[in-house]
Scaffold this active site. Sequence first.
Site, PDB file in Angstrom:
ATOM      1  N   LYS A  49       5.227  27.741  10.720  1.00  0.00           N
ATOM      2  CA  LYS A  49       5.629  28.464  11.936  1.00  0.00           C
ATOM      3  C   LYS A  49       5.588  27.537  13.152  1.00  0.00           C
ATOM      4  CE  LYS A  49       2.167  31.390  11.546  1.00  0.00           C
ATOM      5  NZ  LYS A  49       1.465  30.778  10.397  1.00  0.00           N
ATOM      6  N   ARG A 103      -1.201  39.752  14.659  1.00  0.00           N
ATOM      7  CA  ARG A 103      -1.734  39.433  13.347  1.00  0.00           C
ATOM      8  C   ARG A 103      -2.453  40.603  12.701  1.00  0.00           C
ATOM      9  NH1 ARG A 103      -2.345  33.443  13.913  1.00  0.00           N
ATOM     10  NH2 ARG A 103      -3.374  32.694  12.076  1.00  0.00           N
ATOM     11  N   ARG A 125      -2.222  18.487   5.873  1.00  0.00           N
ATOM     12  CA  ARG A 125      -1.940  18.497   7.324  1.00  0.00           C
ATOM     13  C   ARG A 125      -2.915  17.591   8.075  1.00  0.00           C
ATOM     14  NH1 ARG A 125      -1.326  23.964  10.657  1.00  0.00           N
ATOM     15  NH2 ARG A 125      -3.419  24.398   9.884  1.00  0.00           N
ATOM     16  N   ARG A 163      -7.708  19.485  10.560  1.00  0.00           N
ATOM     17  CA  ARG A 163      -8.219  20.566  11.403  1.00  0.00           C
ATOM     18  C   ARG A 163      -9.465  21.153  10.739  1.00  0.00           C
ATOM     19  NH1 ARG A 163      -3.604  24.833  13.166  1.00  0.00           N
ATOM     20  NH2 ARG A 163      -5.049  26.358  12.299  1.00  0.00           N
ATOM     21  N   ARG A 220      -8.842  32.262   5.169  1.00  0.00           N
ATOM     22  CA  ARG A 220      -7.673  32.573   6.007  1.00  0.00           C
ATOM     23  C   ARG A 220      -6.609  33.304   5.193  1.00  0.00           C
ATOM     24  NH1 ARG A 220      -6.463  26.807   8.165  1.00  0.00           N
ATOM     25  NH2 ARG A 220      -4.674  27.692   9.256  1.00  0.00           N
TER      26      ARG A 220
HETATM   27  P1  AP5 Z   1       2.420  24.199  10.426  1.00  0.00           P
HETATM   28  O1  AP5 Z   1       3.742  24.214  11.117  1.00  0.00           O
HETATM   29  O2  AP5 Z   1       1.261  23.573  11.117  1.00  0.00           O
HETATM   30  O3  AP5 Z   1       2.082  25.652   9.888  1.00  0.00           O
HETATM   31  P2  AP5 Z   1       1.684  26.969  10.670  1.00  0.00           P
HETATM   32  O4  AP5 Z   1       2.388  28.107  10.004  1.00  0.00           O
HETATM   33  O5  AP5 Z   1       1.886  26.809  12.135  1.00  0.00           O
HETATM   34  O6  AP5 Z   1       0.156  27.002  10.267  1.00  0.00           O
HETATM   35  P3  AP5 Z   1      -1.190  27.269  11.047  1.00  0.00           P
HETATM   36  O7  AP5 Z   1      -2.293  26.900  10.089  1.00  0.00           O
HETATM   37  O8  AP5 Z   1      -1.218  26.596  12.379  1.00  0.00           O
HETATM   38  O9  AP5 Z   1      -1.166  28.789  11.199  1.00  0.00           O
HETATM   39  P4  AP5 Z   1      -2.306  29.710  11.286  1.00  0.00           P
HETATM   40  O10 AP5 Z   1      -1.516  30.907  11.494  1.00  0.00           O
HETATM   41  O11 AP5 Z   1      -3.322  29.834  10.276  1.00  0.00           O
HETATM   42  O12 AP5 Z   1      -3.185  29.033  12.450  1.00  0.00           O
HETATM   43  P5  AP5 Z   1      -3.319  29.374  13.962  1.00  0.00           P
HETATM   44  O13 AP5 Z   1      -3.512  28.129  14.691  1.00  0.00           O
HETATM   45  O14 AP5 Z   1      -2.264  30.327  14.388  1.00  0.00           O
HETATM   46  O15 AP5 Z   1       2.647  23.451   9.007  1.00  0.00           O
HETATM   47  C1  AP5 Z   1       1.557  23.261   8.112  1.00  0.00           C
HETATM   48  C2  AP5 Z   1       1.692  21.866   7.450  1.00  0.00           C
HETATM   49  O16 AP5 Z   1       2.842  21.842   6.610  1.00  0.00           O
HETATM   50  C3  AP5 Z   1       1.867  20.715   8.440  1.00  0.00           C
HETATM   51  O17 AP5 Z   1       1.209  19.600   7.928  1.00  0.00           O
HETATM   52  C4  AP5 Z   1       3.400  20.481   8.469  1.00  0.00           C
HETATM   53  O18 AP5 Z   1       3.705  19.131   8.734  1.00  0.00           O
HETATM   54  C5  AP5 Z   1       3.801  20.865   7.053  1.00  0.00           C
HETATM   55  N1  AP5 Z   1       5.082  21.563   6.999  1.00  0.00           N
HETATM   56  C6  AP5 Z   1       5.580  22.450   7.899  1.00  0.00           C
HETATM   57  N2  AP5 Z   1       6.767  22.942   7.471  1.00  0.00           N
HETATM   58  C7  AP5 Z   1       6.995  22.368   6.258  1.00  0.00           C
HETATM   59  C8  AP5 Z   1       8.049  22.503   5.305  1.00  0.00           C
HETATM   60  N3  AP5 Z   1       9.085  23.348   5.516  1.00  0.00           N
HETATM   61  N4  AP5 Z   1       7.954  21.777   4.160  1.00  0.00           N
HETATM   62  C9  AP5 Z   1       6.893  20.941   3.941  1.00  0.00           C
HETATM   63  N5  AP5 Z   1       5.867  20.784   4.822  1.00  0.00           N
HETATM   64  C10 AP5 Z   1       5.923  21.499   5.958  1.00  0.00           C
HETATM   65  O19 AP5 Z   1      -4.668  30.226  13.968  1.00  0.00           O
HETATM   66  C11 AP5 Z   1      -5.924  29.616  13.720  1.00  0.00           C
HETATM   67  C12 AP5 Z   1      -7.022  30.654  13.868  1.00  0.00           C
HETATM   68  O20 AP5 Z   1      -6.994  31.227  15.186  1.00  0.00           O
HETATM   69  C13 AP5 Z   1      -6.953  31.871  12.942  1.00  0.00           C
HETATM   70  O21 AP5 Z   1      -7.493  31.599  11.672  1.00  0.00           O
HETATM   71  C14 AP5 Z   1      -7.778  32.884  13.742  1.00  0.00           C
HETATM   72  O22 AP5 Z   1      -9.151  32.613  13.635  1.00  0.00           O
HETATM   73  C15 AP5 Z   1      -7.367  32.593  15.178  1.00  0.00           C
HETATM   74  N6  AP5 Z   1      -6.214  33.395  15.626  1.00  0.00           N
HETATM   75  C16 AP5 Z   1      -5.036  32.906  16.081  1.00  0.00           C
HETATM   76  N7  AP5 Z   1      -4.203  33.888  16.422  1.00  0.00           N
HETATM   77  C17 AP5 Z   1      -4.882  35.052  16.176  1.00  0.00           C
HETATM   78  C18 AP5 Z   1      -4.531  36.422  16.308  1.00  0.00           C
HETATM   79  N8  AP5 Z   1      -3.321  36.809  16.768  1.00  0.00           N
HETATM   80  N9  AP5 Z   1      -5.443  37.335  15.923  1.00  0.00           N
HETATM   81  C19 AP5 Z   1      -6.669  36.973  15.483  1.00  0.00           C
HETATM   82  N10 AP5 Z   1      -7.058  35.693  15.330  1.00  0.00           N
HETATM   83  C20 AP5 Z   1      -6.161  34.726  15.675  1.00  0.00           C
END
Ligand code: AP5
Length: 215
Positions: free
Chosen positions: A13, A89, A128, A161, A172
């Site tokens: 995403k 979420r 990652r 991370r 997660r």
């Molecule tokens: P990447 O683009 O980084 O993936 P992402 O979907 O953005 O993953 P995140 O882990 O950042 O999402 P998340 O939702 O768990 O974390 P967030 O920070 O929101 O890609 C991943 C990897 O794959 C990278 O290495 C990239 O290079 C590679 N890649 C990408 N696309 C690819 C492809 N097509 N093919 C191959 N490789 C690819 O949340 C973290 C924490 O914050 C949560 O756990 C929670 O504690 C809290 N939080 C955040 N928002 C909320 C909410 N709304 N409610 C409650 N808690 C929340």
Amino acid sequence: MIYVFLGPPGAGKGTQARYFMKRHDKLAHVETGQLFRDAMKRGSDLGEQVRQYMEAGELVPDDIVMELVEKRLVGAALDDGFIFDGFPRTIEQGERFDTLLRQKHRPIDAVVYFAISDSAVVRRLDGRRVCTNCDRTYHRTYDPPTEDGVCDRCEGELVRRSDDSPEAVRKRLQEYHAKTEPLVSFYREKGSLKRVNAEQNIEPLRNDVRDALDL
Ligand code: AP5
């Protein structure tokens, strides 16, 4: 335009959101996870409040998340366009977000659902690496830096991370299936869901996301 990027951790995403942000000046990226990480880095009260949840791979309580999003939207010109990445979420966040947008007379234009298997998520999060300085994201196999461990953009150090450890990733994914996945039906019933196959490589996936956003 109001877009939501919905899907499991590691679905890509953030990678896609950052690409479209670069090409569309006015589009703003609201990534709740990054806003929480920034707060932790600054050592603010919000950072201390969310640290235990983030590090354990648990969702942050809805009230804290909603307060953050509401603050982000105060005075914002929604006409310019927003990508909400990783928000909402939970069903409660989805309902409260609907109320907030109704008050601003702005419907969601599209919810892009990044569909991907748990095994692919584990491979992506395992490889990652993130720059400690500018937060640019890489993948050791799928999107490697030119020099191992060094950011191409700013020469910062690349690290894993803290919530990409195997235990936190398991948690997660559990949280995603229990609390976030129900939003797929929630938005499908409202007619705003657009599913993309997030198992694809970065470029073909980008084309499908562009079609879904109609950009
Ligand atoms: P990447 O683009 O980084 O993936 P992402 O979907 O953005 O993953 P995140 O882990 O950042 O999402 P998340 O939702 O768990 O974390 P967030 O920070 O929101 O890609 C991943 C990897 O794959 C990278 O290495 C990239 O290079 C590679 N890649 C990408 N696309 C690819 C492809 N097509 N093919 C191959 N490789 C690819 O949340 C973290 C924490 O914050 C949560 O756990 C929670 O504690 C809290 N939080 C955040 N928002 C909320 C909410 N709304 N409610 C409650 N808690 C929340």
